[in-house]
Design a protein around this motif. Structure first.
Motif, PDB file in Angstrom:
ATOM      1  N   VAL A  33      10.269   1.681  -2.773  1.00 15.29           N
ATOM      2  CA  VAL A  33       9.210   1.197  -1.908  1.00 15.29           C
ATOM      3  C   VAL A  33       8.032   0.794  -2.780  1.00 15.29           C
ATOM      4  O   VAL A  33       7.889   1.271  -3.918  1.00 15.29           O
ATOM      5  CB  VAL A  33       8.780   2.272  -0.881  1.00 15.29           C
ATOM      6  CG1 VAL A  33       9.928   2.622   0.039  1.00 15.29           C
ATOM      7  CG2 VAL A  33       8.258   3.516  -1.585  1.00 15.29           C
ATOM      8  N   ALA A  34       7.215  -0.108  -2.283  1.00 15.02           N
ATOM      9  CA  ALA A  34       6.064  -0.581  -3.050  1.00 15.02           C
ATOM     10  C   ALA A  34       4.864  -0.723  -2.139  1.00 15.02           C
ATOM     11  O   ALA A  34       4.983  -1.179  -0.995  1.00 15.02           O
ATOM     12  CB  ALA A  34       6.384  -1.916  -3.721  1.00 15.02           C
ATOM     13  N   ALA A  35       3.699  -0.332  -2.631  1.00 13.57           N
ATOM     14  CA  ALA A  35       2.439  -0.457  -1.898  1.00 13.57           C
ATOM     15  C   ALA A  35       1.351  -0.829  -2.895  1.00 13.57           C
ATOM     16  O   ALA A  35       1.466  -0.579  -4.102  1.00 13.57           O
ATOM     17  CB  ALA A  35       2.089   0.837  -1.177  1.00 13.57           C
ATOM     18  N   PRO A  56      -4.756   2.072  -8.680  1.00 11.89           N
ATOM     19  CA  PRO A  56      -3.341   2.475  -8.773  1.00 11.89           C
ATOM     20  C   PRO A  56      -2.961   3.373  -7.593  1.00 11.89           C
ATOM     21  O   PRO A  56      -3.797   4.069  -7.007  1.00 11.89           O
ATOM     22  CB  PRO A  56      -3.271   3.229 -10.107  1.00 11.89           C
ATOM     23  CG  PRO A  56      -4.446   2.746 -10.884  1.00 11.89           C
ATOM     24  CD  PRO A  56      -5.521   2.445  -9.885  1.00 11.89           C
ATOM     25  N   VAL A  57      -1.662   3.335  -7.282  1.00 14.32           N
ATOM     26  CA  VAL A  57      -1.150   4.041  -6.103  1.00 14.32           C
ATOM     27  C   VAL A  57      -0.136   5.081  -6.546  1.00 14.32           C
ATOM     28  O   VAL A  57       0.687   4.831  -7.441  1.00 14.32           O
ATOM     29  CB  VAL A  57      -0.504   3.042  -5.110  1.00 14.32           C
ATOM     30  CG1 VAL A  57       0.142   3.781  -3.953  1.00 14.32           C
ATOM     31  CG2 VAL A  57      -1.548   2.061  -4.610  1.00 14.32           C
ATOM     32  N   ARG A  58      -0.175   6.253  -5.917  1.00 17.71           N
ATOM     33  CA  ARG A  58       0.811   7.303  -6.137  1.00 17.71           C
ATOM     34  C   ARG A  58       1.549   7.557  -4.836  1.00 17.71           C
ATOM     35  O   ARG A  58       0.973   7.492  -3.752  1.00 17.71           O
ATOM     36  CB  ARG A  58       0.138   8.590  -6.625  1.00 17.71           C
ATOM     37  CG  ARG A  58      -0.517   8.447  -7.999  1.00 17.71           C
ATOM     38  CD  ARG A  58      -1.111   9.768  -8.460  1.00 17.71           C
ATOM     39  NE  ARG A  58      -0.103  10.817  -8.589  1.00 17.71           N
ATOM     40  CZ  ARG A  58       0.661  10.985  -9.664  1.00 17.71           C
ATOM     41  NH1 ARG A  58       0.538  10.157 -10.698  1.00 17.71           N
ATOM     42  NH2 ARG A  58       1.533  11.973  -9.718  1.00 17.71           N
ATOM     43  N   TYR A  59       2.861   7.879  -4.962  1.00 24.02           N
ATOM     44  CA  TYR A  59       3.738   7.993  -3.803  1.00 24.02           C
ATOM     45  C   TYR A  59       4.161   9.443  -3.603  1.00 24.02           C
ATOM     46  O   TYR A  59       4.275  10.222  -4.553  1.00 24.02           O
ATOM     47  CB  TYR A  59       4.992   7.131  -3.968  1.00 24.02           C
ATOM     48  CG  TYR A  59       4.708   5.662  -4.184  1.00 24.02           C
ATOM     49  CD1 TYR A  59       4.535   4.800  -3.112  1.00 24.02           C
ATOM     50  CD2 TYR A  59       4.614   5.136  -5.472  1.00 24.02           C
ATOM     51  CE1 TYR A  59       4.277   3.449  -3.306  1.00 24.02           C
ATOM     52  CE2 TYR A  59       4.351   3.792  -5.687  1.00 24.02           C
ATOM     53  CZ  TYR A  59       4.178   2.953  -4.601  1.00 24.02           C
ATOM     54  OH  TYR A  59       3.928   1.626  -4.809  1.00 24.02           O
ATOM     55  N   SER A  60       4.411   9.790  -2.340  1.00 25.80           N
ATOM     56  CA  SER A  60       4.967  11.098  -1.985  1.00 25.80           C
ATOM     57  C   SER A  60       5.664  10.965  -0.644  1.00 25.80           C
ATOM     58  O   SER A  60       5.477   9.986   0.078  1.00 25.80           O
ATOM     59  CB  SER A  60       3.872  12.169  -1.922  1.00 25.80           C
ATOM     60  OG  SER A  60       2.942  11.854  -0.896  1.00 25.80           O
ATOM     61  N   ASN A  76       5.048   7.457  -9.351  1.00 26.02           N
ATOM     62  CA  ASN A  76       4.467   6.246  -9.919  1.00 26.02           C
ATOM     63  C   ASN A  76       5.224   4.982  -9.539  1.00 26.02           C
ATOM     64  O   ASN A  76       4.615   3.955  -9.253  1.00 26.02           O
ATOM     65  CB  ASN A  76       4.407   6.375 -11.442  1.00 26.02           C
ATOM     66  CG  ASN A  76       3.507   7.523 -11.881  1.00 26.02           C
ATOM     67  OD1 ASN A  76       2.415   7.689 -11.354  1.00 26.02           O
ATOM     68  ND2 ASN A  76       3.975   8.323 -12.832  1.00 26.02           N
ATOM     69  N   SER A  77       6.569   5.066  -9.548  1.00 26.65           N
ATOM     70  CA  SER A  77       7.364   3.861  -9.318  1.00 26.65           C
ATOM     71  C   SER A  77       7.779   3.657  -7.863  1.00 26.65           C
ATOM     72  O   SER A  77       8.149   2.551  -7.472  1.00 26.65           O
ATOM     73  CB  SER A  77       8.614   3.895 -10.197  1.00 26.65           C
ATOM     74  OG  SER A  77       9.442   5.000  -9.828  1.00 26.65           O
ATOM     75  N   LEU A 105       4.196   8.348   1.784  1.00 28.61           N
ATOM     76  CA  LEU A 105       2.749   8.256   1.707  1.00 28.61           C
ATOM     77  C   LEU A 105       2.350   7.589   0.394  1.00 28.61           C
ATOM     78  O   LEU A 105       2.887   7.942  -0.671  1.00 28.61           O
ATOM     79  CB  LEU A 105       2.113   9.645   1.797  1.00 28.61           C
ATOM     80  CG  LEU A 105       2.527  10.511   2.989  1.00 28.61           C
ATOM     81  CD1 LEU A 105       1.859  11.879   2.911  1.00 28.61           C
ATOM     82  CD2 LEU A 105       2.194   9.814   4.287  1.00 28.61           C
ATOM     83  N   ALA A 106       1.446   6.625   0.505  1.00 27.49           N
ATOM     84  CA  ALA A 106       0.889   5.963  -0.676  1.00 27.49           C
ATOM     85  C   ALA A 106      -0.592   6.310  -0.754  1.00 27.49           C
ATOM     86  O   ALA A 106      -1.351   6.035   0.184  1.00 27.49           O
ATOM     87  CB  ALA A 106       1.096   4.455  -0.598  1.00 27.49           C
TER      88      ALA A 106
END
Length: 783
Positions: free
Chosen positions: A397-399, A408-412, A428-429, A451-452
């Protein structure tokens, strides 16, 4: 015959009753039947008056003379007397019985009663017999102008449209005069306006009120109060008059076009405002009211035609500007709208006043806000095989941060949507991988939320939705579709179908299931049953022989081998239980119990009683064993200081355990040096121990209680039945011993006892027996 005196003979009568209104006097010749009187010939009646007139509202002090009655028989010698009867006789009208003169004794009002009907008769004074037939006549009350006109329906209210032309009828008023309309001008009324000019006028004869000025504007003045007069006697001097009020309201017409108070408006709007939110309210002023002030708003031009919309508030007639599409400061920072307001109901009579619409300009400034990250897609669809190993990559996924800062965006993963933690995501990716083994049969589709989060502002969180579909593999063997209850009749014939079976498989192959049925190798050559595969995912069980007997074998177990068509294929062995039953002529099983067939021949009543006795004995033994075990579970140590009133208070929270030193002064509890009492066991019979009783020392009460608490603390620490959490235990303890010490004689029998009991002799007669038993000798005071 009754007759009045001629005008010449009775000038006063003429004045009062005839001369007032000669035209209203009616003369008629009597048409009554002849009146015969003994000794007298019949005579022809002469003219008689049958109507008198009298003025109303007579204010004199003397009775009012009405008229005179006279009979031809009356010779003036007093032999005739006159009597009067009928309406008002004696109460209002009286008659002189000698002369026949009639007078009115009360003031008369024509409006109360316009005429009175009376009867007159002449009697012989001596015989009191009538000398003339009774004659009826009328006294009419002559009207005077004593009532003013009255408006019975007043006061009046009326309405007329504003801007009406001159002469427009408003309302008609009517006055009523109670005087006689047939006599003179007392009831002839004319109307005039006393207040309300020059705006209105009134028709003198009809009372119709009309407009007198053109272009009366409701917005300038919407209500007028008129005073209308009605006067009798055709309005001449001396006439009576009455007045009423008329409230005239100008009703609205659409003669005012809408107008915006300003030529332009400006509003600031944050870009985060959701769709359908209200941006602004504008209103064009319209002096009209009601439906004449209703209007519509339209966006006729500008660069925000598709982004904003405008509607009208029916209650306030405001134009409501709302967002139709999401705003983005980075894409566009402002919008300009040209808005038109127009009346819905236009009156063509007033088109000359100008167009009934107006235009204004609205500028909307979009304000930048820190927005959460935005995913490239609202919903991601991914697939993964249920055979995937842990760590297998499923998808990405990308945001991105839509703001100019592009943080910068972090994912969970929102774990509320992945409670079992089947998946992980690289912070990160945005790569999603498996974290556990998957099972399609447990859950075929996983819907998780990713979540981003902005690294510079963690409060800004965007959400993306991922649907992960689990692809099936052949990892479940086929099995029976249901729990079969199969029976075979004792008289079954070879080749008879006794059961049709089918299979199910939890897997979901793309081309559907295909099952193959057969008997296992050890059951393939049995002589009782055979299996036939129907090639349609079902199989049929048939008999191979006849003559099944329940006494020989009541139940058969038939192992069936089922194979699916998966790659690789899986198989399973399922056992079909077949019971031998007694059937009726139609093949319906009646009983399948082998014992029911044997018992009647092998058991007697005595045997059944013996079996029942054995069962009861076993039950008694079980009860004894249970009772003994319960007794063994009780504590084996007697605690003579245990209070049976101890209360257990349960809590649902967890305390600090041994590390919790806040609730009690642990130092005071641990610095005790006492000797614990010996406990006695419950399972051992206590023996009398000939030991010297310890002597109690006088120690402070606080030490005694600290020792008591310390003992209970140690007991609770080593008690295996104590709860594994902090608890509150309550004890009722009053201290150890007393000043007199114990009176027990258990230790006194010992030869080694050095206790001196001589003090018992000092306690009086009640302790004489003890003094004799434990005293020093016969020197006792009471021996």
């Amino acid at each position: 015959n009754y007759t009045t005196k001629s005008f010449q003979e009775l000038p006063e009568m003429v004045f009062h009753s005839v001369l007032i209104n000669m035209a209203s006097t009616e003369l008629s010749r009597s048409r009554s039947k002849p009146y015969f009187q003994s000794g007298r010939p019949r005579t022809k009646r002469s003219w008689v008056w049958n109507q008198f007139f009298v003025l109303e509202e007579y204010m004199g002090t003397d009775p009012l003379y009405v008229g005179k009655l006279h009979s031809d028989v009356d010779k003036g010698d007093g032999s005739i007397k006159y009597i009067l009867s009928g309406e008002g006789a004696s109460s209002i009208f009286i008659i002189d019985e000698n002369t026949g003169d009639i007078h009115a004794t009360k003031r008369l009002d024509r409006e109360e009663q316009a005429y009175y009907t009376l009867r007159a008769q002449a009697l012989d004074r001596l015989t009191n017999k009538p000398v003339e037939p009774e004659s009826e006549f009328v006294i009419k009350i002559q009207d005077i102008n004593d009532n003013e006109p009255k408006f019975l329906d007043g006061p009046y209210t009326a309405g007329v449209p504003e801007m009406s032309p001159v002469g427009t009828s408003v309302v008609q008023v009517t006055a009523t005069d109670a005087d006689d309309p047939t006599y003179g001008n007392s009831a002839r009324v004319v109307y005039s306006i006393l207040q309300g000019q020059p705006y209105f006028s009134v028709e003198p004869k009809t009372g119709v009120i009309k407009t007198a000025l053109p272009n009366m504007d409701r917005e300038a003045k919407d209500q007028y109060l008129l005073v209308i007069q009605a006067k009798d006697m055709v309005g001449q001097n001396g006439g009576l008059s009455g007045t009423t009020s008329v409230t005239v309201t100008l009703t609205d017409v659409n003669d005012n076009p809408p107008r915006f108070p300003r030529r332009s408006y400006q509003y600031n709007v944050p870009e985060s405002l959701p769709v359908a939110s209200v941006v602004a309210r504008i209103k064009a002023a319209d002096a009209d009211v009601g439906s004449n002030a209703e209007m519509e708003y339209k966006i006729v031009d500008g660069d925000g035609l598709g982004v904003f919309k405008i509607t009208v508030d029916k209650d306030t007639q405001e134009g409501i500007i709302a967002i139709q599409k999401e705003l983005d400061f980075e894409a566009k920072t402002s919008y300009t709208l040209r808005i038109e307001a127009a009346n819905l109901h236009v009156d063509t009579r007033f088109l000359s006043l100008g167009p009934f619409s107006d235009m204004t300009t609205v500028k909307i400034i979009v304000e930048d806000v820190d927005e959460p990250p935005v995913f490239t897609s609202r919903l991601y669809s991914m697939v993964v095989s249920e055979a995937a190993k842990v760590g297998t990559i499923i998808g990405t996924v990308a945001a991105h941060d839509p703001d100019a800062s592009n943080s910068p965006v972090r994912y969970s993963i929102d774990r509320n949507t992945d409670l079992e933690r089947y998946f992980n995501i690289d912070a990160n990716s945005g790569v999603i991988t498996t974290a556990k083994s998957l099972d399609r049969e447990t859950n075929a589709v996983h819907n998780i939320t990713v979540l981003a989060m902005e690294s510079q502002n963690p409060a800004q969180i965007g959400r993306g939705y991922v649907a992960i579909t689990i692809l099936d593999i052949n990892d479940n063997a086929p099995e029976f579709a249901m729990e079969y209850e199969t029976t075979v009749c004792e008289n079954a014939q070879p080749g008879q179908v006794i059961q049709k079976i089918s299979a199910i498989d939890k897997d979901d192959p793309p081309n559907g299931h295909q099952f193959y049925f057969s008997l296992t190798a050890e059951a393939a050559n049995n002589h009782n049953f055979t299996l036939q595969d129907n090639k349609d995912n079902t199989a049929t069980v048939l008999t191979r022989r006849n003559g099944f007997r329940r006494q020989e074998q009541s139940v058969f177990y038939l192992p069936i081998f089922i194979v699916d068509s998966g790659s690789p294929s899986l198989s399973s062995t399922n056992t079909l239980t077949i019971r031998v039953c007694d059937c009726d002529a139609d093949g319906v099983a009646q009983t399948c119990n082998a014992e029911a067939y044997v018992l009647p021949a092998g058991l007697s009543t005595g045997a059944l009683i013996a079996i029942l006795a054995c069962v009861l004995t076993l039950l008694v033994l079980v009860l004894l064993i249970v009772t003994m075990r319960r007794r063994k579970k009780e504590p084996l140590i007697f605690d003579e200081e245990r209070d049976i009133r101890e209360n257990i208070v349960r809590y649902d929270d967890e305390g600090g355990g041994e590390e919790d030193t806040e609730a009690f002064d642990m130092a005071a509890l641990r610095n005790l040096n006492i000797i614990r009492d010996t406990k006695t066991r419950r399972d051992v019979t206590p023996e009398i121990q000939f030991l010297s009783r310890p002597t109690f020392k006088s120690i402070p009460d606080n030490v005694i209680f600290r020792e008591f608490i310390w003992e209970r603390l140690k007991e609770a620490d080593v008690d295996p039945c104590a709860p594994p959490y902090d608890s509150l235990q309550t004890y009722a303890f009053e201290g150890n011993g007393s000043v007199a010490e114990s009176l027990s004689s258990l230790d006194s029998i010992s030869s080694n006892s050095d206790q001196n009991y001589d003090y018992l002799s000092d306690w009086g007669p009640r302790f004489k027996r003890l003094a004799d038993m434990y005293g020093t000798g016969p020197e006792s005071l009471y021996s």
